[in-house]
Design an enzyme around this catalytic site. Sequence first.
Site, PDB file in Angstrom:
ATOM      1  N   ARG A 138     157.313-129.357 106.521  1.00  0.00           N
ATOM      2  CA  ARG A 138     156.776-128.148 105.887  1.00  0.00           C
ATOM      3  C   ARG A 138     157.761-126.982 105.917  1.00  0.00           C
ATOM      4  O   ARG A 138     157.533-125.943 105.285  1.00  0.00           O
ATOM      5  CB  ARG A 138     155.483-127.714 106.585  1.00  0.00           C
TER       6      ARG A 138
ATOM      7  N   GLY B 295     151.867-118.460 105.797  1.00  0.00           N
ATOM      8  CA  GLY B 295     151.322-117.764 104.632  1.00  0.00           C
ATOM      9  C   GLY B 295     152.128-116.504 104.343  1.00  0.00           C
ATOM     10  O   GLY B 295     153.239-116.349 104.859  1.00  0.00           O
TER      11      GLY B 295
ATOM     12  N   LYS C 295     157.728-129.239 102.012  1.00  0.00           N
ATOM     13  CA  LYS C 295     156.849-130.224 101.391  1.00  0.00           C
ATOM     14  C   LYS C 295     155.677-129.590 100.657  1.00  0.00           C
ATOM     15  O   LYS C 295     155.321-130.003  99.570  1.00  0.00           O
ATOM     16  CB  LYS C 295     156.341-131.182 102.479  1.00  0.00           C
TER      17      LYS C 295
ATOM     18  N   HIS D  76     171.107-132.564  69.994  1.00  0.00           N
ATOM     19  CA  HIS D  76     170.899-131.144  69.686  1.00  0.00           C
ATOM     20  C   HIS D  76     171.572-130.232  70.717  1.00  0.00           C
ATOM     21  O   HIS D  76     171.246-129.057  70.806  1.00  0.00           O
ATOM     22  CB  HIS D  76     169.403-130.841  69.608  1.00  0.00           C
TER      23      HIS D  76
ATOM     24  N   TRP E 243     159.471-122.036 107.194  1.00  0.00           N
ATOM     25  CA  TRP E 243     160.184-122.018 105.920  1.00  0.00           C
ATOM     26  C   TRP E 243     160.237-120.545 105.540  1.00  0.00           C
ATOM     27  O   TRP E 243     159.209-119.932 105.266  1.00  0.00           O
ATOM     28  CB  TRP E 243     159.429-122.834 104.877  1.00  0.00           C
TER      29      TRP E 243
ATOM     30  N   GLU F 135     167.326-132.792  94.016  1.00  0.00           N
ATOM     31  CA  GLU F 135     166.741-132.193  95.218  1.00  0.00           C
ATOM     32  C   GLU F 135     167.258-132.804  96.512  1.00  0.00           C
ATOM     33  O   GLU F 135     167.312-132.115  97.524  1.00  0.00           O
ATOM     34  CB  GLU F 135     165.213-132.211  95.166  1.00  0.00           C
TER      35      GLU F 135
HETATM   36  C1  F6R Z   1     159.623-133.108  94.248  1.00  0.00           C
HETATM   37  C2  F6R Z   1     158.496-132.497  94.900  1.00  0.00           C
HETATM   38  C3  F6R Z   1     157.953-131.239  94.333  1.00  0.00           C
HETATM   39  C4  F6R Z   1     156.427-131.296  94.322  1.00  0.00           C
HETATM   40  C5  F6R Z   1     155.858-129.934  93.897  1.00  0.00           C
HETATM   41  C6  F6R Z   1     154.349-129.973  93.789  1.00  0.00           C
HETATM   42  O1  F6R Z   1     159.994-134.283  94.871  1.00  0.00           O
HETATM   43  O2  F6R Z   1     158.011-132.999  95.858  1.00  0.00           O
HETATM   44  O3  F6R Z   1     158.460-130.982  93.084  1.00  0.00           O
HETATM   45  O4  F6R Z   1     156.024-132.296  93.448  1.00  0.00           O
HETATM   46  O5  F6R Z   1     156.223-128.966  94.826  1.00  0.00           O
HETATM   47  O6  F6R Z   1     153.767-130.305  94.996  1.00  0.00           O
HETATM   48  P1  F6R Z   1     152.292-130.838  95.082  1.00  0.00           P
HETATM   49  O7  F6R Z   1     152.217-132.122  94.389  1.00  0.00           O
HETATM   50  O8  F6R Z   1     152.043-130.974  96.566  1.00  0.00           O
HETATM   51  O9  F6R Z   1     151.421-129.795  94.453  1.00  0.00           O
END
Ligand code: F6R
Length: 611
Positions: free
Chosen positions: A27, A100, A606, A507, A73, A491
Site C-alpha cells: 500500500r 487518507g 496498490k 496516423h 505512501w 509500471e
Molecule cells: C496497474 C494497476 C493500476 C490499478 C488502478 C485501479 O497494474 O494496478 O492501474 O488498476 O490503480 O485500481 P483498482 O482496480 O484497485 O481500482
Amino acid sequence: MCGIVAYVGHREACPIVIKGLKRLEYRGYDSAGVALMNGSLDVYKKKGKVSELEAFIADKDTHATIGMGHTRWATHGEPNDANAHPHYSTSRNIAIIHNGIIENYATLKKHLISKGHTFQSETDSEVFINLIEDIRLDSKCTLVEAVRLALHEVVGAYAIVVLAKDAPNQLIAARKGSPLVLGIGQGEYFLASDATPIIEYTSDVVYLKDHEIAMIHDGELEIRSREDVKQTPYVQRLEMALEQIEKGGYEHFMLKEIYEQPRSILDSMRGRMVVESNQLIMSGLREFENKFVNADRIIIVACGTSWHAGLVAEYLIEDLARVPVEVEYASEFRYRNPIISERDIVIAISQSGETADTLAAIELAKSKGATIFGICNVVGSSIARATDAGAYTHAGPEIGVASTKAFTAQVTVLTLIAMIVGSKRGTLETTKLRQLMVELENIPAKVEQILKLDEEIEKISAQYKDATNFIYLGRGYNYPVALEGALKLKEISYIHAEGYPAAEMKHGPIALIDEHMPVVVIATKDSSYEKVVSNLQEVRARKGKVIAIVTEGDTTIPSMADHVIEVPETSEHLAPLLSVIPLQLLSYHIAVMRGCNVDQPRNLAKSVTVE
Ligand code: F6R
C-alpha cells in the site's frame, strides 16, 4: 494508500505490528514507523521500507502489549523520517497513525499554531493529532470524546488509530473513506487497512463503517457513531487463507499471481456457469436483471488496469447484448458534469474497491439516480459497499502492485455479465451462448498451456531488457490488451511504452519506428486478423523489431516477425484472457532483468485512495 496496523491484547505487540506492516507494504513503502506503549509512549520511525525500520528498532526495548504501525505512501511532504508516521501531538502525550488526506489541514494548522501547537512534519496527520489534543485540553474531555469531536472538524478521508500515554489500556480507531478492518481474537484485537495482517490470528472481523469510532478499553470493544450513538458490530468470518497472502515459493508475488490465473479465472466463474444445462447465474445481478435488460446505456467507470478490463467489456456488451457502453476514466468522469439518467447503469470496476476516483464517480452517478453495479475483488471494500449490487471477482488477494490476475478475473466476470444480458435481451442466440460457455470453461486450461511458455518468453525478454521504448499494437478485443501490456511494462520496468490500436499507428506513432523499436503485435486469429497483418508489415518495412502474439498454428506471421509467441485458439470474445498472459510474463522478466522491484515499483501503491 498507506497501511495501518494496530494490536492490543496479551501478546508482544511489536512483532505483530511489524509483520502486519510487511503484509501491507504493497500500500506504500516510502517510510514506516511504530508506536508502542509500555508506561511511556515510544515512537520509532524511518524513511524507507519496513525492513529498515525493523533493523532500526532491533536494539530498542520494544516490549509492549499495545502498539500500532504505519507504512506510508507520501501525499503531504517528502518521504523522510520526520514525515513518517506515527506522529506525536505537541505534548507527545498522544500519537496517531493515519491513512487518507485531510483537505482542510492548512486552515486547521494555522489555527493550531496560533494556539501554541508546534509541528515537526509537513503532514496533515500531525495536524489531526494536534487537533485532538487541542480539543481534549480545551474541553477537558476523554480521549474518545476528543477524537469524536475532531472528526466533526476534519474534511477529507481517514482511517486513524490513536494511542495516549495517560490512557494506557485504550486504543481508539475511526474511519471515513479509508478502509479499516477490526479483528476480534480471544482477549485481543487487531486493526488493519485490510485483513491480511489479521488472518493469521483470527477470522472474525468487523469492517468499520464510515463515521464509526471503535474504542477498545480494558479488553472491551465498543463502537459508536460520530453522533455518539452506540452501534452493534457486525462480525463477519474471513474467507481468506494464510497461504493466499504468502509467496509460496515464488520469487515475487507478481509471478505467483500470474501463475494463479487458471485458478482465479475458474474461481471467478465457479457457480455462475453450468455448461451442461446452459445456465448462467449471477446472484448479484438477479435483482437488477430487468434494469440491465432495459438500460439505455451502460457506463463503466474505473482506473488503470480495471479501466482496460472495462474497455474489453465495451466490446463484449455491445457485441453480445447490444446495449451502448461508454467506458470512462473515473477521474475524468466525475469532473466533467456527465449526462446520467435513471435508465443508465454504471458499472464500477476496482480490484481494491478503495480507489478514491472510482468511489467519487460512483457517488456522482448515484446522486443522478443511476443504478450502480460494482465489480470488486476485495470483499467488504468501500466500493463493494457503496454500490446497489455487484459481483466479486474471487481472484484472491492480489499483493503485487501490478495488477495481473485481477484483470483476467474482471474480464471473466464481465464476460458472464455480457452473456447474461445478451441472452435475456435475446441478442445472443442459444447456440452462440453455448459455444461461448464451452470456450470460457476451457480458458483456465489454455492459460495453463500459455504459462508453459514462460522460459521462452524469458529468453525473448533478455533481448529487449535494455530497450528504452516499446510499442504495443492490437485491434478489436486485443486493443485493450495492447494498452494493458504497455501499462504492465512501464509500471514495473520503467521502460516507456505505448499501447495503440494497430490501425492508428499510421496516423502518427509510425514515425517512432526504426530498428531500435520493439513492437509487440497482438495478432490472434479474429475478425481483424488480416488488417493486423498489414499493420505488422508496415512496422516491418520500417525495420521495427516485431514480437508477435499469434494463434497456435499461424503460418503467415512467423515469416514476418522476429519472435512469435503462440496462444491457443479461442473465440475472439475471450481472446484477451489468453493474449494478456504472455505480455504479463514479458514485462515481469524484463523488470527482473533490469533489477527493478517488481512487487513494489517506485512511486506506486496498490490502492490509490487519494484523488
Ligand atoms: C496497474 C494497476 C493500476 C490499478 C488502478 C485501479 O497494474 O494496478 O492501474 O488498476 O490503480 O485500481 P483498482 O482496480 O484497485 O481500482
